[in-house]
Design an enzyme around this catalytic site. Sequence first.
Site, short mmCIF file in Angstrom:
data_model
loop_
_atom_site.label_atom_id
_atom_site.label_comp_id
_atom_site.label_asym_id
_atom_site.label_seq_id
_atom_site.Cartn_x
_atom_site.Cartn_y
_atom_site.Cartn_z
N CYS A 139 -3.68 -8.91 -15.57
CA CYS A 139 -2.57 -8.05 -15.15
C CYS A 139 -3.07 -6.96 -14.21
O CYS A 139 -3.61 -5.94 -14.67
CB CYS A 139 -1.87 -7.45 -16.36
SG CYS A 139 -0.50 -6.36 -15.93
N CYS A 142 -1.41 -3.57 -14.66
CA CYS A 142 -1.89 -2.80 -15.82
C CYS A 142 -3.27 -2.20 -15.55
O CYS A 142 -3.53 -1.06 -15.89
CB CYS A 142 -2.03 -3.69 -17.05
SG CYS A 142 -0.71 -4.85 -17.32
N ASP A 143 -4.17 -2.99 -14.99
CA ASP A 143 -5.58 -2.61 -14.98
C ASP A 143 -6.15 -2.30 -13.60
O ASP A 143 -7.30 -1.85 -13.50
CB ASP A 143 -6.42 -3.75 -15.62
CG ASP A 143 -6.03 -3.98 -17.07
OD1 ASP A 143 -5.62 -3.00 -17.73
OD2 ASP A 143 -6.11 -5.11 -17.54
#
Length: 315
Positions: A139, A142-143
Site C-alpha cells: 500500500c 499507507c507507507d
Amino acid sequence: MNTIPVEKTRCLIIGSGPAGYTAAIYAARANLSPILYEGIQPGGQLTTTTDIENFPGYPEGVSGYEMMQDLKKQAMRFGADVRIGIATQIDLSAAPYKVTIDGEKMLETDTLIFATGATAKYLGLPDEQKYAGMGVSACATCDGFFYRKKAVAVVGGGDTACEEALYLASLATIVYLIVRKPYLRASKVMQERVMNTPNIKVLFEHNTVGLFGENGVEGAHLVKRMGEEDEEKVDIQIDGFFLAIGHTPNSGLISEWVETDETGYIKTVPGTPRTNVPGVFAAGDVADPHYRQAITAAASGCMAAIEAERYLLHV
Ligand code: NDP
C-alpha cells in the site's frame, strides 16, 4: 436432523476491519444489539501495516493495531457483542439469513453486514515474509511517506501499479516499475503519465526473484527475460518494495448469493452498501476495487449500519 445450536440476532456483522467495527459502533448505538465475528485476521489488513498517518483525527499518526483496538473498544462500549470466530457457511435463500460459525454454531439474522475486506496479492517469495514491515508493503498510500528521498520499486503493470508509482514518484528520488510483460496493462492515460515522469524507470520483462538487505530491504534481485536464452540477472538498490499486482476480495463465502463483478468484488447499489439481497449489505474493501482506504471503509460501515436500521423498521 440438524443438531447445530441456533442463535437469533437482528444484525450480524462479519469482519473486523474499520468497516466492520464502524458498522458495529453505529448498529450498537441504534440499539440493534449487533454481533460481530472478527474472522480470520482480527483487526483486518491495517494490523499488518505500520503507522497510519492519513486517518483524520490522528495528527501524530497511530499504529494500525492500536487503531483497530480503539475501534473495537468503542464498539464494545456501546454494547456490540464482539466475538472470535470465522463464518464458514452462509445461506441467504430466505430471511432470516443463516450463517454458520466455525462449522459448529448457527446464527439466524435479519440483517447481515459483510465486511470481510480484501487481501493484497504477493509474489509468493520467502523474502516478502522475511522483510514484512521492513521495506515490503502492498500500500503506497499507507507507507509511501516513509520513503521520502529514497529509492523504491513497485511491482505490477496495471492501473494500481501506475497509480502507486506516480504517487511514490512525488516522494522518492527514483521509482522502478517492475513489469513482467513487455507492455503495461494500465489504461492509456496512466501509461502516458508514468512514461512522462522523469524519476520513474520502467523495467519491462523483469521478474523479481529475491530481496536483500541487512536490517531491512536494501535491494532486489531481478531477472530480465526470465527463462529465455538471453536472460539476464539484474540487481537494483532500493529501500522499499511495493506490491501492486492486484487484490483478492474476500467474497468467496457469499458470492453464491450476492452479485459480484468479474474479479469478485461485491456489487452494491451505487452510493450505498446495498447488495441485491434485501437486508444484506457489503462494506469496506470487499465491495471497493477503487479506494481501499481505512476512512472509506469506515464510512461504508457506517452507511451499512444505517441501512440495516432502516431496513429493520420495515420488516
Ligand atoms: P490488474 O489485474 O489490472 O493488474 C495487475 C498487474 O499485476 C498486471 O500488470 C499483472 O501482469 C501484474 N501481475 C499479476 N501477478 C503478477 C506476478 N505474479 N508477477 C508480476 N506481475 C504480476 O490489477 P490492478 O490492481 O492494477 O487493477 C484492478 C482493477 O482496478 C482494474 O480494472 C483497474 O483498471 C482498476 N483500477 C482503476 C484505477 C483508476 O481508474 N484510477 C486505479 C486502480 C485500479 P500482467 O499484465 O502480465 O498480467
